[in-house]
Design a protein around this motif. Structure first.
Motif, mmCIF file in Angstrom:
data_model
loop_
_atom_site.group_PDB
_atom_site.id
_atom_site.type_symbol
_atom_site.label_atom_id
_atom_site.label_comp_id
_atom_site.label_asym_id
_atom_site.label_seq_id
_atom_site.Cartn_x
_atom_site.Cartn_y
_atom_site.Cartn_z
ATOM 1 N N LYS A 123 6.041 -3.190 -4.966
ATOM 2 C CA LYS A 123 5.246 -3.884 -6.115
ATOM 3 C C LYS A 123 5.137 -3.096 -7.097
ATOM 4 C CE LYS A 123 3.551 -6.938 -2.215
ATOM 5 N NZ LYS A 123 2.218 -7.304 -1.651
ATOM 6 N N THR A 124 3.887 -2.445 -7.192
ATOM 7 C CA THR A 124 3.418 -1.710 -8.190
ATOM 8 C C THR A 124 3.408 -0.210 -8.221
ATOM 9 O OG1 THR A 124 1.197 -1.882 -7.498
ATOM 10 C CG2 THR A 124 1.815 -3.697 -8.810
ATOM 11 N N TYR A 125 3.841 0.423 -7.322
ATOM 12 C CA TYR A 125 3.851 1.846 -6.976
ATOM 13 C C TYR A 125 4.538 2.500 -8.245
ATOM 14 C CZ TYR A 125 5.229 6.444 -5.645
ATOM 15 O OH TYR A 125 5.543 7.831 -5.753
ATOM 16 N N VAL A 126 3.947 3.443 -8.723
ATOM 17 C CA VAL A 126 4.419 4.742 -9.529
ATOM 18 C C VAL A 126 3.682 6.090 -9.353
ATOM 19 C CG1 VAL A 126 4.969 3.063 -11.536
ATOM 20 C CG2 VAL A 126 3.016 4.166 -11.454
ATOM 21 N N ASN A 127 4.269 7.216 -9.690
ATOM 22 C CA ASN A 127 3.772 8.402 -9.393
ATOM 23 C C ASN A 127 3.101 8.771 -10.508
ATOM 24 O OD1 ASN A 127 5.841 9.494 -11.219
ATOM 25 N ND2 ASN A 127 7.109 10.407 -9.963
ATOM 26 N N MET A 137 0.901 -1.058 -0.028
ATOM 27 C CA MET A 137 -0.018 -0.148 -0.159
ATOM 28 C C MET A 137 0.833 1.224 0.081
ATOM 29 S SD MET A 137 -2.555 1.597 2.870
ATOM 30 C CE MET A 137 -3.860 0.207 2.641
ATOM 31 N N PRO A 138 0.732 2.011 -0.822
ATOM 32 C CA PRO A 138 1.412 3.671 -0.614
ATOM 33 C C PRO A 138 1.236 4.204 0.445
ATOM 34 C CG PRO A 138 -0.044 3.457 -2.950
ATOM 35 C CD PRO A 138 -0.375 2.223 -1.919
ATOM 36 N N GLU A 139 2.142 4.480 1.070
ATOM 37 C CA GLU A 139 2.464 5.305 2.491
ATOM 38 C C GLU A 139 2.567 6.868 2.163
ATOM 39 O OE1 GLU A 139 4.830 3.097 5.273
ATOM 40 O OE2 GLU A 139 4.509 1.098 4.179
ATOM 41 N N LEU A 140 2.834 7.375 3.103
ATOM 42 C CA LEU A 140 3.035 8.868 3.109
ATOM 43 C C LEU A 140 3.978 9.453 2.140
ATOM 44 C CD1 LEU A 140 3.262 11.354 6.083
ATOM 45 C CD2 LEU A 140 4.731 11.683 3.985
ATOM 46 N N PRO A 141 5.345 8.844 1.955
ATOM 47 C CA PRO A 141 6.154 9.118 0.711
ATOM 48 C C PRO A 141 5.598 8.909 -0.490
ATOM 49 C CG PRO A 141 7.397 8.086 2.491
ATOM 50 C CD PRO A 141 5.814 7.826 2.818
ATOM 51 N N GLU A 142 4.986 7.753 -0.608
ATOM 52 C CA GLU A 142 4.598 7.299 -2.026
ATOM 53 C C GLU A 142 3.405 8.477 -2.571
ATOM 54 O OE1 GLU A 142 6.970 4.894 -0.582
ATOM 55 O OE2 GLU A 142 5.087 4.834 0.352
ATOM 56 N N VAL A 143 2.513 8.596 -1.607
ATOM 57 C CA VAL A 143 1.374 9.499 -1.792
ATOM 58 C C VAL A 143 1.691 10.891 -2.114
ATOM 59 C CG1 VAL A 143 -0.954 10.356 -0.723
ATOM 60 C CG2 VAL A 143 -0.292 7.884 -0.363
ATOM 61 N N GLU A 144 2.635 11.467 -1.209
ATOM 62 C CA GLU A 144 3.178 12.860 -1.468
ATOM 63 C C GLU A 144 3.800 13.088 -2.634
ATOM 64 O OE1 GLU A 144 4.291 16.694 -0.710
ATOM 65 O OE2 GLU A 144 2.887 15.392 0.037
ATOM 66 N N ASN A 145 4.655 11.928 -3.134
ATOM 67 C CA ASN A 145 4.931 11.974 -4.578
ATOM 68 C C ASN A 145 3.955 11.955 -5.700
ATOM 69 O OD1 ASN A 145 8.146 12.032 -5.168
ATOM 70 N ND2 ASN A 145 7.770 10.731 -3.315
ATOM 71 N N VAL A 146 2.871 11.275 -5.527
ATOM 72 C CA VAL A 146 1.728 11.374 -6.380
ATOM 73 C C VAL A 146 1.056 12.735 -6.482
ATOM 74 C CG1 VAL A 146 -0.493 10.415 -6.959
ATOM 75 C CG2 VAL A 146 1.332 8.594 -6.448
ATOM 76 N N ARG A 147 0.856 13.239 -5.245
ATOM 77 C CA ARG A 147 0.349 14.503 -5.203
ATOM 78 C C ARG A 147 1.404 15.644 -5.760
ATOM 79 N NH1 ARG A 147 0.968 19.322 -3.088
ATOM 80 N NH2 ARG A 147 3.062 18.882 -2.456
ATOM 81 N N ARG A 148 2.414 15.515 -5.651
ATOM 82 C CA ARG A 148 3.381 16.518 -6.362
ATOM 83 C C ARG A 148 3.449 16.278 -7.942
ATOM 84 N NH1 ARG A 148 8.893 16.427 -2.424
ATOM 85 N NH2 ARG A 148 7.863 17.336 -0.526
ATOM 86 N N SER A 149 3.417 15.148 -8.505
ATOM 87 C CA SER A 149 3.364 14.962 -9.642
ATOM 88 C C SER A 149 2.203 15.478 -10.423
ATOM 89 C CB SER A 149 3.639 13.624 -10.102
ATOM 90 O OG SER A 149 2.779 12.754 -9.563
ATOM 91 N N LEU A 150 1.033 15.192 -9.574
ATOM 92 C CA LEU A 150 -0.452 15.344 -10.097
ATOM 93 C C LEU A 150 -0.639 16.903 -10.291
ATOM 94 C CD1 LEU A 150 -2.864 12.546 -8.791
ATOM 95 C CD2 LEU A 150 -1.955 13.128 -11.095
ATOM 96 N N GLU A 151 0.216 17.637 -9.252
ATOM 97 C CA GLU A 151 -0.036 19.117 -8.747
ATOM 98 C C GLU A 151 0.578 19.835 -10.126
ATOM 99 O OE1 GLU A 151 0.714 21.911 -5.271
ATOM 100 O OE2 GLU A 151 2.531 20.963 -5.918
ATOM 101 N N ALA A 152 1.655 19.042 -10.740
ATOM 102 C CA ALA A 152 2.512 19.688 -11.885
ATOM 103 C C ALA A 152 1.507 19.673 -13.254
ATOM 104 C CB ALA A 152 3.627 19.064 -11.793
ATOM 105 N N LEU A 153 0.793 18.328 -13.040
ATOM 106 C CA LEU A 153 0.092 17.899 -14.123
ATOM 107 C C LEU A 153 -1.443 18.365 -14.496
ATOM 108 C CD1 LEU A 153 1.392 14.170 -14.327
ATOM 109 C CD2 LEU A 153 2.079 15.861 -15.837
#
Length: 310
Positions: free
Chosen positions: A222-226, A1-17
């Motif tokens: 496992k499958t996490y990507v930003n 399961m994505p934890e804080l660092p993974e979710v924060e990286n998803v957030r940052r990438s989506l913020e830019a996109l």
């Protein structure tokens, strides 16, 4: 399961996109992903025409601000967001698509289908799990003394308490194992047994491991990507998690895997000594008393053994 660092990286990438993009339409292909409103068709209608103003994070939740609406998204086990051009080939297990007026679309993919989305007009409508979260690990109001206060009433193993999200938000299996290793704390130790000094160090180590994980893109176990589809790199720097049978980087002893709070748990028994049970403490105390009695017997003067017989 994505934890804080993974979710924060998803957030940052989506913020830019996607921040600033206007939603033209929404397609919900797996209705159970949508928890609120109950009718997924209403979810589609309410979001049409909305502009994504900002993307925040609270614990493991992504928070899409589209005034007056807020969309709360939890990735759970394997949820992923990817930006694509309309007409690009789709990957399997794409369950929700947000089509934008500029010809792009944000696609939500979830192989395990555990992720959730909620729409709310105000914080009172936020999911119960979001409203019950403890402070963020980097919250200025959180210090060692506050962590000690939050832990001291819990007799459960420290790992179980840290995973609850009500003590500190955002921690999961990976980073709890890593932080406890850095602090030299066995995951089965009762949270109430931690000293104030240990809580000071534990908070420092939690922040340290999370900071380094965020900077390296998170851990792609496992499958996490930003949002760009990129994997993280922190899995290369893990000390104990996923390293069962390998040598500890600090002492060379073998990393072992236990079961704590129903979760696979990795620990170095040399760097993180196993806590004594009540029985072992009693046994140790009994041995100490016995040894003291034996010593007294050996050194007693003649006629004093067994007490005064006069």
């Amino acid at each position: 399961m994505p934890e804080l660092p993974e979710v924060e990286n998803v957030r940052r990438s989506l913020e830019a996109l996607v921040v600033g993009k206007v939603i033209q339409s929404v397609q919900v292909r797996l209705p159970r992903i949508i928890r609120q409103p109950e009718d997924p068709r209403l979810f589609e209608v309410m979001l049409a025409g909305q502009t994504i103003d900002s993307i925040g994070r609270r614990g493991k939740y992504l928070i899409f601000s589209m005034p007056p609406l807020t969309m709360i998204s939890h990735l759970r086990m394997e949820g992923q967001y990817r930006l694509a051009d309309q007409g690009d080939p789709e990957v399997p297990h794409t369950h929700v698509i947000f089509q934008f007026t500029d010809g792009t679309e944000l696609r939500y993919r979830d192989v395990r289908q555990f992720g959730t989305m909620d729409l709310a007009f105000n914080p009172s409508e936020f999911p119960a799990g979001l409203k019950s979260l403890g402070p963020e690990p980097f919250d200025d109001a959180l210090d060692g003394r506050e962590l000690y206060r939050r832990l001291h009433s819990h007799k459960a193993p420290i790992k179980a308490v840290l995973l609850q999200q009500t003590c500190i938000a955002g921690l999961g299996n990976i980073y709890v194992d890593e932080a406890l290793f850095l602090s030299g704390i066995h995951p089965e130790r009762s949270a109430s047994q931690l000293t104030k000094r240990q809580c000071d160090k534990l908070l420092i180590d939690i922040r340290d491991v999370l900071t380094r994980a965020i900077l390296t893109g998170g851990s792609s176990i496992k499958t996490y990507v930003n949002g760009y589809g990129r994997h993280g790199g922190f899995q290369m720097a893990l000390n104990v998690y996923g390293r069962e049978g390998q040598a500890c980087n600090h002492c060379g002893q073998e990393i072992v895997k236990l079961r704590v709070a129903g979760r696979g748990t990795h620990v170095c028994l040399h760097c993180q000594p196993k806590p004594r049970t009540r029985r072992s403490v009693q046994t140790t105390a009994t041995k100490r008393v016995t040894n003291q009695a034996t010593t007294a017997t050996k050194t007693a003067a003649p006629g004093q053994i067994g007490g005064n017989l006069e």
